[in-house]
Design an enzyme around this catalytic site. Structure first.
Site, short mmCIF file in Angstrom:
data_model
loop_
_atom_site.label_atom_id
_atom_site.label_comp_id
_atom_site.label_asym_id
_atom_site.label_seq_id
_atom_site.Cartn_x
_atom_site.Cartn_y
_atom_site.Cartn_z
N GLU A 1 -37.20 -25.52 -86.97
CA GLU A 1 -37.87 -24.37 -87.58
C GLU A 1 -38.11 -23.29 -86.52
O GLU A 1 -38.50 -23.62 -85.40
CB GLU A 1 -39.20 -24.91 -88.12
CG GLU A 1 -40.23 -23.92 -88.47
CD GLU A 1 -41.59 -24.61 -88.73
OE1 GLU A 1 -42.38 -24.00 -89.45
OE2 GLU A 1 -41.85 -25.71 -88.22
N TRP A 2 -37.91 -22.03 -86.88
CA TRP A 2 -38.21 -20.92 -85.97
C TRP A 2 -39.70 -20.59 -86.07
O TRP A 2 -40.25 -20.51 -87.16
CB TRP A 2 -37.39 -19.68 -86.36
CG TRP A 2 -37.76 -18.48 -85.55
CD1 TRP A 2 -38.61 -17.47 -85.90
CD2 TRP A 2 -37.30 -18.17 -84.22
NE1 TRP A 2 -38.71 -16.56 -84.88
CE2 TRP A 2 -37.92 -16.96 -83.84
CE3 TRP A 2 -36.43 -18.81 -83.32
CZ2 TRP A 2 -37.70 -16.36 -82.59
CZ3 TRP A 2 -36.21 -18.21 -82.09
CH2 TRP A 2 -36.84 -17.00 -81.74
N LEU A 3 -40.32 -20.40 -84.92
CA LEU A 3 -41.74 -20.04 -84.91
C LEU A 3 -41.91 -18.68 -84.24
O LEU A 3 -41.29 -18.42 -83.21
CB LEU A 3 -42.54 -21.09 -84.13
CG LEU A 3 -42.57 -22.50 -84.72
CD1 LEU A 3 -43.13 -23.48 -83.71
CD2 LEU A 3 -43.39 -22.54 -86.01
N ASP B 1 -45.81 -34.39 -72.37
CA ASP B 1 -45.37 -33.37 -71.40
C ASP B 1 -46.15 -32.08 -71.66
O ASP B 1 -45.58 -31.01 -71.81
CB ASP B 1 -43.86 -33.13 -71.58
CG ASP B 1 -43.25 -32.35 -70.41
OD1 ASP B 1 -43.94 -32.13 -69.40
OD2 ASP B 1 -42.08 -31.93 -70.54
N1 LIG Z 1 -39.30 -23.46 -82.65
C1 LIG Z 1 -39.21 -22.39 -81.85
N2 LIG Z 1 -39.14 -21.14 -82.38
C2 LIG Z 1 -39.02 -20.06 -81.58
N3 LIG Z 1 -38.97 -20.11 -80.23
C3 LIG Z 1 -39.05 -21.32 -79.65
C4 LIG Z 1 -39.17 -22.52 -80.42
N4 LIG Z 1 -39.22 -23.57 -79.57
C5 LIG Z 1 -39.15 -23.05 -78.33
N5 LIG Z 1 -39.04 -21.70 -78.37
C6 LIG Z 1 -38.90 -20.79 -77.21
O1 LIG Z 1 -37.85 -21.23 -76.39
C7 LIG Z 1 -38.29 -21.51 -75.07
C8 LIG Z 1 -37.61 -22.79 -74.57
O2 LIG Z 1 -37.97 -23.87 -75.40
P1 LIG Z 1 -38.15 -25.35 -74.85
O3 LIG Z 1 -39.22 -25.33 -73.78
O4 LIG Z 1 -38.38 -26.26 -75.99
O5 LIG Z 1 -36.70 -25.55 -74.23
P2 LIG Z 1 -36.14 -26.63 -73.22
O6 LIG Z 1 -34.89 -26.10 -72.58
O7 LIG Z 1 -36.00 -27.93 -73.94
O8 LIG Z 1 -37.33 -26.65 -72.24
P3 LIG Z 1 -37.68 -27.10 -70.80
O9 LIG Z 1 -36.59 -26.68 -69.91
O10 LIG Z 1 -38.97 -26.32 -70.59
O11 LIG Z 1 -37.92 -28.58 -70.89
C9 LIG Z 1 -39.79 -21.67 -75.17
O12 LIG Z 1 -40.44 -21.23 -74.03
C10 LIG Z 1 -40.14 -20.80 -76.37
O13 LIG Z 1 -40.41 -19.48 -75.95
#
Ligand SMILES: Nc1ncnc2c1ncn2[C@@H]1O[C@H](COP(=O)(O)OP(=O)(O)OP(=O)(O)O)[C@@H](O)[C@H]1O
Length: 289
Positions: free
Chosen positions: A92-94, A194
């Site tokens: 889902e997009w937030l 985490d």
């Molecule tokens: N569901 C979502 N909807 C919109 N933006 C999101 C969503 N989930 C994450 N984001 C954006 O994307 C960025 C990266 O997400 P996330 O931290 O889950 O990625 P990751 O590569 O798995 O992370 P990390 O390297 O920090 O472990 C977040 O900082 C946030 O700004």
């Protein structure tokens, strides 16, 4: 690939989804993030190499497990898998907004409710997952001291040895950790795993949300300890948490032990000064301070 992901979204949601626009989302270190924008709906997609599909599956199942407690908002996972050479996770997009004191307080209360929700008689989880990109071992274990000493500190110490870190003897550390936690007999709580500030946010509607978990059943204090590791959350968060599920005596001492896990993991991921920080924490723990 994007059209195939859109087809999967359509199948799972039962609503035809076509990509009108795709935007790169920055912020993550491990995966590439994208906004997939269609007519009337948007999804957040993470991509990595095909070999990382287990990591995405574990994240999706962790999010589902947290959702099943009906306590705190997390992004709803939609689908995941492998297409060509990439693995993907769609959720889902937030829309995020600026957190208010009220939202932080509510986040504290809702996290406390998740920690109280129960759901397991043992520590661990149904599968291993990852902390950052390091494997996190979740073998079901009856006793918290054994679980944390072996599967958290012991496992990271073994990785650190392989990386060439000069850390104290594995067996000595694991036994000291076990001893330190011998009297700690918490109920297994579903933890985020985490919970640093980059994984806590508030939606534009003011609703707290936690992201990117490394879920397992453990001592709830691991989540609170981690919120304090890199600067801390606002006081309102702790006020809300303690209102619902007050922290117990001895937390301040256990905090260093619980955060040692993340510092060892940072050493294993990034090296550098994290090795000496881990050593300082270990000395503090070994000397019983
Ligand atoms: N569901 C979502 N909807 C919109 N933006 C999101 C969503 N989930 C994450 N984001 C954006 O994307 C960025 C990266 O997400 P996330 O931290 O889950 O990625 P990751 O590569 O798995 O992370 P990390 O390297 O920090 O472990 C977040 O900082 C946030 O700004």
């Amino acid at each position: 690939m994007w059209n195939q992901i859109a087809d999967r979204i359509s199948q799972v949601t039962g609503e035809k989804f076509q990509v009108k626009e795709r935007r790169s989302v920055s912020g993550g270190c491990i995966n590439q993030g994208y906004a997939l924008i269609g007519n009337g709906s948007t999804y957040f997609v993470k991509l990595n190499q095909a070999s990382q599909v287990d990591m995405f599956e574990a994240e999706a199942l962790g999010l589902k497990q947290m959702l099943s407690t009906h306590t705190i908002r997390v992004p709803v996972p939609i689908c995941w898998g492998v297409i060509d050479r990439s693995s993907y996770l769609v959720m889902e997009w937030l829309e995020f907004g600026s957190p208010t004191t009220r939202a932080w307080e509510q986040m504290g209360r809702q996290l406390a409710a998740m920690h109280q929700a129960g759901g397991s008689a043992k520590f661990g989880w149904e599968r291993n997952n990852t902390i950052g990109s390091t494997p996190q071992i979740n073998t079901w274990t009856e006793n918290w001291a054994d679980f944390f000493a072996e599967h958290r500190i012991g496992y990271q110490l073994q990785l650190a040895k392989r990386r060439g870190g000069s850390l104290p003897d594995y067996f000595q550390v694991v036994e000291v950790v076990r001893e330190h936690l011998a009297d700690r007999t918490p109920k297994p709580s579903l933890v985020h795993g985490d919970l640093w500030s980059g994984n806590a946010a508030v939606t534009s509607a003011g609703e707290p949300v936690i992201l990117d978990p490394a879920t397992y059943y453990g001592d709830r204090e691991v989540d609170i300890a981690m919120t304090e590791l890199f600067g801390g959350f606002p006081a309102a968060f702790y006020r809300g948490y303690n209102e619902v599920f007050p922290l117990e005596e001895g937390y301040q001492q256990r905090k260093t032990l619980y955060n040692l896990y993340h510092i060892l993991n940072h050493f294993n991921l990034f090296g550098g000064g994290y090795g000496s920080q881990a050593n300082r924490m270990l000395q503090q723990i070994l000397s019983g301070k």
